[in-house]
Design a protein around this motif. Structure first.
Motif, short mmCIF file in Angstrom:
data_model
loop_
_atom_site.label_atom_id
_atom_site.label_comp_id
_atom_site.label_asym_id
_atom_site.label_seq_id
_atom_site.Cartn_x
_atom_site.Cartn_y
_atom_site.Cartn_z
N SER A 111 15.32 -21.66 25.33
CA SER A 111 16.10 -20.51 24.93
C SER A 111 16.54 -20.63 23.47
CB SER A 111 17.33 -20.37 25.84
OG SER A 111 18.12 -21.53 25.76
N CYS A 112 16.67 -19.47 22.83
CA CYS A 112 17.09 -19.42 21.43
C CYS A 112 18.62 -19.46 21.37
CB CYS A 112 16.56 -18.15 20.78
SG CYS A 112 17.08 -17.96 19.06
N ARG A 113 19.16 -20.44 20.70
CA ARG A 113 20.61 -20.62 20.63
C ARG A 113 21.09 -20.26 19.23
NH1 ARG A 113 21.30 -26.53 23.08
NH2 ARG A 113 23.45 -25.90 23.39
N LYS A 114 21.06 -18.97 18.94
CA LYS A 114 21.36 -18.48 17.60
C LYS A 114 22.77 -18.85 17.16
CE LYS A 114 21.50 -14.23 14.84
NZ LYS A 114 21.25 -12.77 14.83
N ILE A 172 17.03 -13.31 13.10
CA ILE A 172 16.64 -13.59 14.49
C ILE A 172 17.27 -12.56 15.42
CG2 ILE A 172 16.74 -15.27 16.37
CD1 ILE A 172 16.88 -17.49 14.27
N ASN A 176 15.65 -26.21 17.20
CA ASN A 176 16.12 -24.95 17.77
C ASN A 176 15.53 -23.72 17.10
OD1 ASN A 176 18.36 -25.42 19.95
ND2 ASN A 176 18.63 -27.02 18.41
N LEU A 177 15.19 -23.82 15.83
CA LEU A 177 14.51 -22.70 15.18
C LEU A 177 13.14 -22.48 15.81
CD1 LEU A 177 15.36 -23.18 11.39
CD2 LEU A 177 16.12 -21.33 12.88
N ILE A 231 18.43 -17.04 9.82
CA ILE A 231 19.11 -16.96 11.12
C ILE A 231 19.55 -15.52 11.40
CG2 ILE A 231 21.19 -17.65 12.39
CD1 ILE A 231 20.97 -20.37 10.93
N SER A 243 12.51 -23.01 18.85
CA SER A 243 12.75 -22.39 20.16
C SER A 243 12.92 -20.89 20.01
CB SER A 243 14.00 -22.99 20.81
OG SER A 243 13.82 -24.35 21.11
N CYS A 244 13.53 -20.48 18.90
CA CYS A 244 13.73 -19.05 18.65
C CYS A 244 12.40 -18.37 18.33
CB CYS A 244 14.71 -18.85 17.49
SG CYS A 244 16.40 -19.37 17.87
#
Length: 310
Positions: free
Chosen positions: A172-175, A309, A256-257, A306, A259-260
């Motif tokens: 999952s994307c954790r923006k 996104i 994490n990027l 960011i 993942s997004c």
């Protein structure tokens, strides 16, 4: 009983780590081996730093926050103060733990913190009273810390019920978390830059406007540029708390990027990053100071990306 097909969600998404972080055999073995080695010289069997006493009068939903604080203490006051040649892999373990702390940067305590602070102070006081043996004991309990962290921050809490659809997947994307890490980096980078020689080369730039355009639209450029900073730039400097935090933050951003916006793996270095590396190598040690000086350029790029996104 929860409705059929329902799943428990964390009280705070910011206080959750992905299980996969603890399933990497490489870092688990490094941590356990380091702890085992330190225990060989630990003759004190009466005291323990990592244990259930840290949770006295602390609600279960706040345990991850407690362990985040413990990690910060162990990394800053123990692992970074021990000579690297005394224990193998201590730097790698410190970076791993710092990365977990970075990923939990948005994890906040819910309620009154008096009991937490009291428990943490007792742990720190006990470690100080034991002197050098206290630091050795902390290293000898890294395997316990690893397990406690995994249990507190990856297990599904027993409160809020949501549907499976709302649960956070592995990719999952954790923006929100990424944005928070970037904000913290601004502060750490300022302190870090003040601790090293200034960049005196004003007629050259590593990070150019053309690179920014590629950074915004090319995932390989983003990934490779972050890797360049971790390996080539920060890798050329001595260990320190600010450096460990920044390295772990960059690694967290990189992971994490992707993942997004998943990036197809490639072994080819992009032309843009190749040019940066060429100039960096040509400048020698001054290239490190220039790259760090240009964090003022890179961090706004990351923040701008960011915001794009969805």
């Amino acid at each position: 009983m929860p409705p059929k097909g329902a799943q428990v969600a964390p009280a705070s998404h910011a206080c959750r780590l992905r299980k996969i972080s603890f399933q990497q055999s490489y870092i688990r073995n490094r941590t356990y081996t380091l702890a085992k080695l330190a225990r060989l010289s630990d003759q004190d069997t009466d005291n323990r730093l990592i244990g259930q006493q840290l949770y006295i009068n602390v609600q279960e939903t706040n345990r991850c926050y407690v362990m985040k604080r413990v990690i910060e203490i162990v990394v800053d006051e123990v692992l970074l103060s021990v000579p690297r040649n005394r224990y193998p892999h201590i730097h790698e373990v410190a970076q791993f733990l710092a990365a977990l702390s970075t990923e939990l940067s948005g994890c906040k305590f819910s309620g009154h913190r008096e009991h937490v602070e009291k428990n943490l102070e007792e742990m720190k006081d006990k470690m100080k009273q034991l002197g050098v043996s206290g630091k050795n004991k902390a290293i000898g309990e890294l395997d316990l810390l690893f397990d406690y962290m995994e249990n507190a921050c990856t297990e599904v809490p027993k409160r809020i019920v949501t549907s499976k659809k709302a649960s956070s997947g592995k990719n999952s994307c954790r923006k929100g978390m990424i944005s928070k890490v970037t904000e913290n980096l601004y502060v750490k980078a300022t302190t870090f830059k003040a601790s090293i020689p200034k960049d005196l080369i004003k007629n050259r730039r590593l990070l150019k406007k053309t690179t920014k355009k590629l950074f915004m639209k090319n995932c390989s450029v983003r990934d490779q540029l972050l890797s360049f900073y971790v390996k080539n730039v920060f890798g050329g400097l001595g260990i320190g708390s600010d450096k460990v935090y920044i390295v772990s933050a960059f690694q967290t951003l990189q992971e994490n990027l992707s993942s997004c916006l998943p990036c197809a793996p490639t072994t080819r270095v992009t032309t843009a990053v190749k040019k940066i590396k060429k100039m960096f190598d040509k400048l020698g040690e001054k290239g490190i100071y220039k790259a760090i000086g240009e964090l003022d350029i890179l961090l706004p790029w990351i923040q701008t990306y960011i915001e794009t996104i969805k």
